[in-house]
Design a protein around this motif. Sequence first.
Motif, PDB file in Angstrom:
ATOM      1  N   MET A  32       0.837  -1.201   0.000  1.00 39.21           N
ATOM      2  CA  MET A  32       0.000   0.000   0.000  1.00 39.21           C
ATOM      3  C   MET A  32       0.875   1.256   0.000  1.00 39.21           C
ATOM      4  O   MET A  32       0.577   2.233  -0.697  1.00 39.21           O
ATOM      5  CB  MET A  32      -0.920   0.013   1.230  1.00 39.21           C
ATOM      6  N   TYR A  33       1.956   1.202   0.766  1.00 38.21           N
ATOM      7  CA  TYR A  33       2.911   2.321   0.771  1.00 38.21           C
ATOM      8  C   TYR A  33       3.482   2.531  -0.635  1.00 38.21           C
ATOM      9  O   TYR A  33       3.530   3.672  -1.137  1.00 38.21           O
ATOM     10  CB  TYR A  33       4.029   2.029   1.771  1.00 38.21           C
ATOM     11  N   CYS A  34       3.911   1.437  -1.274  1.00 43.74           N
ATOM     12  CA  CYS A  34       4.480   1.532  -2.629  1.00 43.74           C
ATOM     13  C   CYS A  34       3.451   2.082  -3.611  1.00 43.74           C
ATOM     14  O   CYS A  34       3.786   2.893  -4.483  1.00 43.74           O
ATOM     15  CB  CYS A  34       4.959   0.159  -3.097  1.00 43.74           C
ATOM     16  N   PHE A  35       2.205   1.625  -3.478  1.00 43.61           N
ATOM     17  CA  PHE A  35       1.152   2.091  -4.382  1.00 43.61           C
ATOM     18  C   PHE A  35       0.975   3.602  -4.287  1.00 43.61           C
ATOM     19  O   PHE A  35       0.940   4.300  -5.317  1.00 43.61           O
ATOM     20  CB  PHE A  35      -0.168   1.387  -4.055  1.00 43.61           C
ATOM     21  N   PHE A  36       0.850   4.124  -3.079  1.00 46.26           N
ATOM     22  CA  PHE A  36       0.610   5.561  -2.920  1.00 46.26           C
ATOM     23  C   PHE A  36       1.821   6.386  -3.356  1.00 46.26           C
ATOM     24  O   PHE A  36       1.658   7.468  -3.934  1.00 46.26           O
ATOM     25  CB  PHE A  36       0.229   5.874  -1.477  1.00 46.26           C
ATOM     26  N   LYS A  37       3.021   5.863  -3.128  1.00 48.45           N
ATOM     27  CA  LYS A  37       4.214   6.572  -3.590  1.00 48.45           C
ATOM     28  C   LYS A  37       4.290   6.596  -5.113  1.00 48.45           C
ATOM     29  O   LYS A  37       4.608   7.630  -5.716  1.00 48.45           O
ATOM     30  CB  LYS A  37       5.473   5.918  -3.024  1.00 48.45           C
ATOM     31  N   MET A  38       3.998   5.481  -5.760  1.00 48.57           N
ATOM     32  CA  MET A  38       4.067   5.392  -7.209  1.00 48.57           C
ATOM     33  C   MET A  38       2.924   6.156  -7.874  1.00 48.57           C
ATOM     34  O   MET A  38       3.099   6.776  -8.923  1.00 48.57           O
ATOM     35  CB  MET A  38       4.019   3.926  -7.655  1.00 48.57           C
ATOM     36  N   ILE A 207      10.744  -4.878  -1.720  1.00 45.15           N
ATOM     37  CA  ILE A 207      11.548  -3.699  -1.356  1.00 45.15           C
ATOM     38  C   ILE A 207      12.561  -3.393  -2.460  1.00 45.15           C
ATOM     39  O   ILE A 207      12.721  -2.241  -2.881  1.00 45.15           O
ATOM     40  CB  ILE A 207      12.259  -3.932  -0.011  1.00 45.15           C
ATOM     41  N   ALA A 208      13.242  -4.444  -2.950  1.00 48.02           N
ATOM     42  CA  ALA A 208      14.228  -4.256  -4.017  1.00 48.02           C
ATOM     43  C   ALA A 208      13.557  -3.795  -5.309  1.00 48.02           C
ATOM     44  O   ALA A 208      14.052  -2.887  -5.996  1.00 48.02           O
ATOM     45  CB  ALA A 208      15.003  -5.552  -4.244  1.00 48.02           C
ATOM     46  N   ILE A 209      12.426  -4.397  -5.651  1.00 50.48           N
ATOM     47  CA  ILE A 209      11.719  -4.027  -6.888  1.00 50.48           C
ATOM     48  C   ILE A 209      11.217  -2.588  -6.807  1.00 50.48           C
ATOM     49  O   ILE A 209      11.298  -1.838  -7.792  1.00 50.48           O
ATOM     50  CB  ILE A 209      10.562  -5.005  -7.160  1.00 50.48           C
ATOM     51  N   PHE A 210      10.695  -2.195  -5.660  1.00 52.27           N
ATOM     52  CA  PHE A 210      10.213  -0.819  -5.514  1.00 52.27           C
ATOM     53  C   PHE A 210      11.358   0.185  -5.646  1.00 52.27           C
ATOM     54  O   PHE A 210      11.213   1.216  -6.310  1.00 52.27           O
ATOM     55  CB  PHE A 210       9.520  -0.634  -4.171  1.00 52.27           C
TER      56      PHE A 210
END
Length: 228
Positions: A32-38, A207-210
């Motif tokens: 969810m963190y990655c989604f909102f950042k992206m 984490i690495a992919i993000f």
Amino acid sequence: MNLDYTFIRFWGYTIYEPVTILTNLLVTIYCMYCFFKMNTRGYYLATFWAWFFLLIGVSSFVGSLAHGAHFQLGYSFFNSVLFLMNAISLVAIFFCFKAANTYASIDKSPPKKRYTYLVILWIGILLGFTLVYNNFILIKIHAGIVLTYSLIVHYLTYRRQQKGSGWIVSGILIAFLSIIVHSLRISVSDWFNYKDIAHCIMLLSLIAIFKGSSYKVELNRPEELQPA
């Protein structure tokens, strides 16, 4: 060891596999963190990655429901949740393909839309097969093929020294490690079994992919969206 039926009692309810639920929820929260950042990046490439992370997170959350309930609510509920989890994962893999296919066409002609339509058709066929036969092996094979394709694309851009590619390659290789751990059922104990270990490894993979996808999204940002 009976790895599938560790449980705790909570307010009169039996919650199975509590550690597995916890590791699933950690994946969900991070996604969810990655989604909102992206999703704040504002263009198609970032959107592909945003939806990839969102759907992986949702799939992980749905999976935690299956782990927690098991067959307490009946076989139909369990099988429906299991199908939903795998269906969402399959769509997430589609967005992984879209991101990799976009990178593959950078500095070349745009990717042909018919390939995208064929992939969507194939996903529909897989979902239909899974729904009818309740067998997820084709989804796993499809996911492996797409991850291999993505690995090759990002490795080639890594060879061209594009920033972020190495992180994505590392993340995909780590993801394959989680598959190995899960398939071989490598476990520490009943309370930290192969599912929990695989989820922790998957979190490291994400984490690495993000990190890598963030670099690449910034590197390929359209000129009109570049900071002033």
